[in-house]
Enzyme design. Sequence first.
Site, PDB file in Angstrom:
ATOM      1  N   LYS A 290     -32.503  -2.593  18.412  1.00 37.47           N
ATOM      2  CA  LYS A 290     -31.820  -2.717  17.116  1.00 37.47           C
ATOM      3  C   LYS A 290     -32.830  -2.968  16.003  1.00 37.47           C
ATOM      4  O   LYS A 290     -32.594  -2.613  14.847  1.00 37.47           O
ATOM      5  CB  LYS A 290     -30.743  -3.795  17.175  1.00 37.47           C
ATOM      6  CG  LYS A 290     -31.230  -5.192  17.556  1.00 37.47           C
ATOM      7  CD  LYS A 290     -31.595  -6.049  16.369  1.00 37.47           C
ATOM      8  CE  LYS A 290     -32.134  -7.402  16.806  1.00 37.47           C
ATOM      9  NZ  LYS A 290     -32.431  -8.295  15.675  1.00 37.47           N
TER      10      LYS A 290
ATOM     11  N   THR B 180     -28.663  -6.584  11.649  1.00 35.70           N
ATOM     12  CA  THR B 180     -30.086  -6.416  11.371  1.00 35.70           C
ATOM     13  C   THR B 180     -30.360  -5.210  10.485  1.00 35.70           C
ATOM     14  O   THR B 180     -31.324  -5.206   9.713  1.00 35.70           O
ATOM     15  CB  THR B 180     -30.866  -6.284  12.697  1.00 35.70           C
ATOM     16  OG1 THR B 180     -30.458  -7.324  13.579  1.00 35.70           O
ATOM     17  CG2 THR B 180     -32.358  -6.391  12.471  1.00 35.70           C
TER      18      THR B 180
END
Length: 353
Positions: free
Chosen positions: A205, A262
């Site tokens: 991620k 994120t």
Amino acid sequence: MNPIPSTEPVFSRASLSPLVLGGGSWGTALALHLGWGGDPVVQWVRDPLLAKDIRQTRENRVYLPGVSYPSSIRIENDLEAALEGASLLVLAVPCQAVREVLEKVRALLPVPLPLIGGTKGIERKTHMLVSAIVREVYAESPESYAVLSGPSFAREVVRKLPTAVVLASPSHRLAREAQKLFSGPSFKVYTRQDVIGLEVAGAMKNVMALAAGISDGMQLGANSRAALLTRGLAEMTRLGVRLGAHPQTFSGLGGVGDLMLTATSELSRNRRVGVLLGQGNSLPEVLREVGQVAEGVPTTQSAHELAKEILVDLPITTAIYQILYEGAGLEETLQSLMARPSRSEEEDVVSGG
């Protein structure tokens, strides 16, 4: 290096004394979160000057300024002193430092303690996930290890804003006890068994956050970002499944949840690195400006090399690697991604993007 013989970890819930390894923002957030419960917590801070400053000011003015330490937390710079009386370790050092730290920890312990991993990334050179490093240098038994991940910015955890994470371990006992330890009024902990899936998602991620940041820095629009993150999730899942993960893990908190956080939040270091790159800055300039570790940068290299080894197609990761490490231009890289042949979306997990 010879592997360490497997030994059943020591774990006594009645005499629980956690040691948090790491003095950065996440290590500090976890230490504070545990310390607010009133039980004794030790935080090992590698930098002696930072450790001294935290002891004197009862605040981590470098990584989480403005948040006071409760009296229940003891700060140690000496690793041997930090380990005295500990019954559980919480690992929160950068991924590329995990091996060195765990080797030192293991050399000081008669038997390994249960370990909760809060580190996200893939080791350079070996291309190992954190759980594999743990098995090689700390404790062979998977029952010794659990990984804690999910959408959880340190700054929001210490503000006691509602947060939900996931903890994975093959050991039901360790998962259950760690869940009790970390759960709080504003910190909800779910459990699952898929350690590999959670680690792959947590590492990848950050790569996708770099990509999303570059897209935003180039002002490519919301359509572009949404497509990029959707394709990125498929890419993360494809790598995880090849390594033995369950695809369902990537639809949970540790997968799409952490990716959304994120890749879209202004608090994300990895997204910020991407934005600055997308605005035309060089990588050295960007890293100097950001100042703290952005795990997506080394992870991009590790994931790219790992994918070539195990023959997994990761086009977004490859594109980010070319930008970071081969000096590829942003426009030409974008054109190359868009020119890839169209295919059935249903084939993604098995085939390629």
